[in-house]
Write an enzyme that holds these catalytic residues in place. Structure first.
Site, short mmCIF file in Angstrom:
data_model
loop_
_atom_site.label_atom_id
_atom_site.label_comp_id
_atom_site.label_asym_id
_atom_site.label_seq_id
_atom_site.Cartn_x
_atom_site.Cartn_y
_atom_site.Cartn_z
N HIS A 1 25.62 56.81 40.39
CA HIS A 1 24.43 58.36 39.79
C HIS A 1 22.89 58.10 40.94
CE1 HIS A 1 20.69 56.28 38.14
NE2 HIS A 1 21.44 55.29 37.65
N ASP A 2 22.93 59.71 41.99
CA ASP A 2 21.98 59.98 42.59
C ASP A 2 21.95 59.31 43.36
OD1 ASP A 2 20.67 62.03 40.78
OD2 ASP A 2 20.64 59.77 39.04
N GLY B 1 22.34 52.77 40.76
CA GLY B 1 21.25 53.91 41.27
C GLY B 1 19.90 54.26 41.64
#
Length: 256
Positions: free
Chosen positions: A120-121, A138
């Protein structure tokens, strides 16, 4: 006209461009956008929140915009952006963002090899080559033109500079500055990425300048002193300024 296998599922709310090929057993969820001239081979999953450009080829088992593997994720409405002309190989997983950044981004003209994971991200640049089974935690950032070999483990929040070569099997929790080779155990500076820089058209004079910058940077016990020496003794080209800015802004510290 799109070619969609009768064995594929495309949600009525999905937005597809033109000339896409959707193979059997693919699944395309709602709130997804697909550009033109993409090829989705069999068993590709395009999850909620995906924004995919044009000219990509996605291989069997890949899953794009998956729910983040983050316990802080509470179902917020986030997305995953994939650019153009990427080759996303078998079983690659790319998570969508969380409330932290809201978006996971992958640029253009990348090769993401089999079984690698983008959490994520993350923000991945363009013209990257990322080897089999490499895992990014992440909020990792990877600048353009990096080559990351197989089975590399990258800690969350790390920043990987442009034009680097990272040896297979490395694991690290600090930033890797641009233009270098990172390797050995523990992962550390292993010289300038000489072959890679020459392939990208860097002149010998510029390569020497970059080499001198790192010689000064790593010869000082305190990085700030190394940066000060670079500023006072070397020509500040855009490449040298990139090194200075990268090291100065590093939050996790750079590999030594």
């Amino acid at each position: 006209m799109n070619q969609i296998s009768p064995l594929a599922f495309v949600h009525p709310e999905a937005k597809l461009g033109d000339n896409n090929i959707i193979g059997p057993f693919c699944y395309i969820d709602r709130n997804t956008v697909l550009g033109d001239n993409n090829v989705l081979q069999n068993n590709v999953t395009i999850n909620y929140g995906a924004r995919i450009g044009s000219g990509n080829e996605i291989f069997p088992g890949a899953s794009i915009s998956t729910k983040p593997q983050d316990l802080k994720f509470k179902g917020e409405d986030t997305i995953c952006e994939v650019g153009n002309n990427n080759s996303i190989r078998e079983n690659v997983t790319i998570s969508r963002g969380t409330a932290s950044r809201g978006t996971t981004k992958v640029g253009d003209n990348n090769l993401l090899m089999e079984n690698m994971h983008v959490a994520h991200d993350c923000i991945l640049g363009s013209r990257l080559i990322i080897g089999n089974s490499t895992k990014f935690a992440g909020e990792v950032t990877v600048d353009d033109n990096a080559i990351i070999s197989a089975v590399v483990l990258c800690h969350q929040f790390c920043h990987i500079g442009g034009y680097v070569m990272i040896q297979g099997g490395c694991r690290f929790s600090q930033d890797i500055p641009p233009y270098i080779i990172a390797g050995k155990e523990p992962t550390r500076y292993a010289g300038i990425n000489l072959v890679g820089l020459r392939r990208h058209g860097f002149s010998n004079d510029l390569i020497d300048l970059i080499h001198n910058a790192y010689r000064m940077l790593y010869s000082e016990g305190i990085l700030a002193e190394g940066i000060k020496k670079i500023k006072s003794e070397l020509q500040i080209t855009p490449e040298i300024q990139y090194i200075i800015d990268f090291v100065s802004s590093s939050k996790r510290g750079i590999i030594r």
